[in-house]
Design an enzyme around this catalytic site. Structure first.
Site, mmCIF file in Angstrom:
data_model
loop_
_atom_site.group_PDB
_atom_site.id
_atom_site.type_symbol
_atom_site.label_atom_id
_atom_site.label_comp_id
_atom_site.label_asym_id
_atom_site.label_seq_id
_atom_site.Cartn_x
_atom_site.Cartn_y
_atom_site.Cartn_z
ATOM 1 N N LYS A 56 0.831 -1.192 0.000
ATOM 2 C CA LYS A 56 0.000 0.000 0.000
ATOM 3 C C LYS A 56 0.873 1.252 0.000
ATOM 4 O O LYS A 56 1.883 1.316 0.713
ATOM 5 C CB LYS A 56 -0.917 -0.009 1.226
ATOM 6 C CG LYS A 56 -1.913 1.144 1.285
ATOM 7 C CD LYS A 56 -2.810 1.003 2.505
ATOM 8 C CE LYS A 56 -3.835 2.116 2.587
ATOM 9 N NZ LYS A 56 -4.726 1.979 3.762
ATOM 10 N N SER B 130 -9.536 2.121 2.862
ATOM 11 C CA SER B 130 -8.605 2.848 2.020
ATOM 12 C C SER B 130 -7.563 1.975 1.339
ATOM 13 O O SER B 130 -6.774 2.471 0.530
ATOM 14 C CB SER B 130 -7.885 3.909 2.857
ATOM 15 O OG SER B 130 -7.054 3.309 3.838
ATOM 16 N N SER C 62 -10.094 0.072 6.927
ATOM 17 C CA SER C 62 -9.389 0.226 5.645
ATOM 18 C C SER C 62 -8.837 -1.062 5.084
ATOM 19 O O SER C 62 -8.489 -1.124 3.903
ATOM 20 C CB SER C 62 -8.260 1.254 5.795
ATOM 21 O OG SER C 62 -8.797 2.554 5.903
#
Length: 485
Positions: free
Chosen positions: A80, A156, A180
């Site tokens: 990420k 996210s 997330s």
């Protein structure tokens, strides 16, 4: 489709270690697939083709020498673009103003993955600082779930979830302050682990102490429960750089926990955590998964979840989460000599600026007062879990949303405020810190629905055990839309 891009990470790593699968050949299959399908989901911010090939050759050379490269030998992993950095690689935080920012250090989680033999193929998309439940930003745009390019992958950690679900990597990393990891796992039909606080080290800088309010953690995503357990075996354990990191028990690996028999498991079930409106189709799908869990031999009982009312929890979470984002912006402003909101307003989503400004409006007393609300919820969840290995419930109130679709203001005939905290059932467990594994429960009109498996603090193994039984009785490996392409 290449033959290996949807194989479990544990299987391909075993073949690489045995010398029957070239990590270079494996990587080329993944890179070809990224080239062919990457635009469909828009999962990646940066693809590291050259660096990844060099790393794959290193793994292959180690195998040829007779060395063991590690449990993730040759496994393509995506990281990420937030919370994970690799020296010399672009690190944008999901923000256009940082399009050319380059990381000057490699975080502990990435070091551990690479030390275990993994090959980092790229960084994945996220909304600005991971502030919201959909992955979209002014830098690279929205990320789609592979199940429907018109629908968002969730946020996210949406880029990571989409990349895993579309066979663009075998494992990926995410972070979680309010869902997330779990929201995109649900939207993309993959497995994720939100560990207990401190289990996976998070060497945040310049403030190593900021991630406890609310509990913000790092964790893995994969297409199988065994693969996320394998990733946890690599990632978990104390690190000097994280003052909150905790020792790991040495009596059982996370992978071994996936072998438990269903008859050994006692599970509590709540269709709505006694607070949320949930779409009937989602409720039915999760309920069917729970029924299958019981049919497999697990003891399953309906339970109630007490504690503060939802409005009080929303206020407590909102206070602490928005303060966290305001703190992160202050750190970036100081590090880069800017005023992010004033200097780059046109390059940021309005929801991000609104979140930061809300956080700036609270004081220290507001921040700490919210902890008394958290405590009451923690006690209530502990009481609910008493006598059970895990609590199961939906991850989201509805199936994945379209990219520009407003958050629901009505669910199952009930009016809701149209807030992220109405749509996700995940954030309460960031207030309490309980570990959660999210697994696919099934499909609604071809779209994935996720189920949360919540366990006692530092008992990720029980959550993984329950999730593994769900996978056995409701397998989802054949559901991925890109499987035959």
């Amino acid at each position: 489709m290449s033959d290996d891009c949807f194989r479990p990470a544990a299987d391909v790593a075993a073949d690489v270690r045995a010398g029957t699968l070239s990590p270079v050949t494996l990587l080329d299959q993944y890179l070809d697939r990224i080239d062919e399908r990457g635009d469909r989901t828009n999962a990646f911010v940066t693809v590291l083709a050259d660096e990844a090939r060099e790393r794959a050759r290193e793994v292959e050379t180690a195998v040829e020498r007779g060395d063991d490269p590690g449990p993730l030998a040759g496994v393509p992993v995506a990281i990420k673009d937030l919370g994970y950095t690799k020296t010399g690689v672009r690190h944008t935080y999901g923000m256009a103003p940082f399009a050319d920012n380059v990381a000057d250090r490699t975080t502990v989680a990435v070091e551990r993955l690479e030390s275990a033999g993994a090959v980092v193929v790229g960084t994945t998309n996220t909304p600005e600082l991971g502030h919201t439940v959909r992955t979209d930003n002014e830098l690279v745009g929205p990320t789609a779930t592979p199940f429907d390019p018109e629908r968002n992958a969730g946020g996210s950690s949406g880029g990571s979830a989409a990349a895993v679900a579309d066979g663009l990597c075998a494992l990926a990393t995410g972070s979680d302050v309010g869902g997330s990891l779990r929201t995109p796992a649900s939207c993309c039909g993959v497995v994720s682990v939100k560990p207990s606080f401190g289990v996976v080290p998070r060497d945040a800088r310049p403030d190593a102490f900021r991630t406890h309010t609310p509990f913000g953690v790092l964790g893995p995503m994969a297409r199988t429960v065994e693969d996320v357990a394998l990733a946890m075996d690599v990632l978990a354990g104390p690190a000097d750089a994280d003052p909150y990191s905790v020792p790991r028990p040495d009596d059982e690996s996370y992978t071994t926990a996936t072998e438990r028999d269903a008859a050994d498991l006692d599970v509590g079930y709540s269709p709505d955590l006694d607070r949320f409106a949930v779409d009937p189709a989602v409720r039915d799908t999760v309920g069917d998964a729970v029924s299958d869990l019981a049919d497999a031999g697990a003891t399953v009982e309906s339970v109630a979840v007490g504690g503060p009312e939802k409005g009080e929890l929303v206020a407590a979470y909102g206070t602490q989460a928005t303060t966290l984002f305001a703190t992160l912006v202050r750190e970036l402003n100081e590090a880069h000599g800017m005023d992010l909101l004033d200097d780059h307003a046109d390059d940021l989503r309005s929801s991000f600026a609104q979140t930061v400004r809300m956080g700036r409006g609270y004081d220290a007393l507001d921040y700490t007062t919210a902890d008394t609300v958290r405590t009451r919820l923690y006690d209530a969840v502990e009481e609910t879990l008493d006598g059970y290995d895990a609590l199961v419930c939906p991850a989201l109130a509805t199936p994945p949303l379209a990219h520009d679709e407003p958050l629901p203001t009505e669910v199952d005939g009930e009016s809701v405020a149209g807030l992220p905290m109405d749509w996700t059932l995940s954030w309460p467990f960031n207030l309490t810190g309980h570990p959660v594994v999210t697994v696919p429960a099934g499909l609604v009109d071809g779209l994935p629905v996720g189920m949360q498996v919540v366990a006692g603090r530092y008992d990720e193994r029980s959550a993984l055990a329950v999730a593994s039984v769900v996978e056995r009785v409701r397998p989802w490996r054949e559901d991925y839309p890109g499987l035959d392409e």
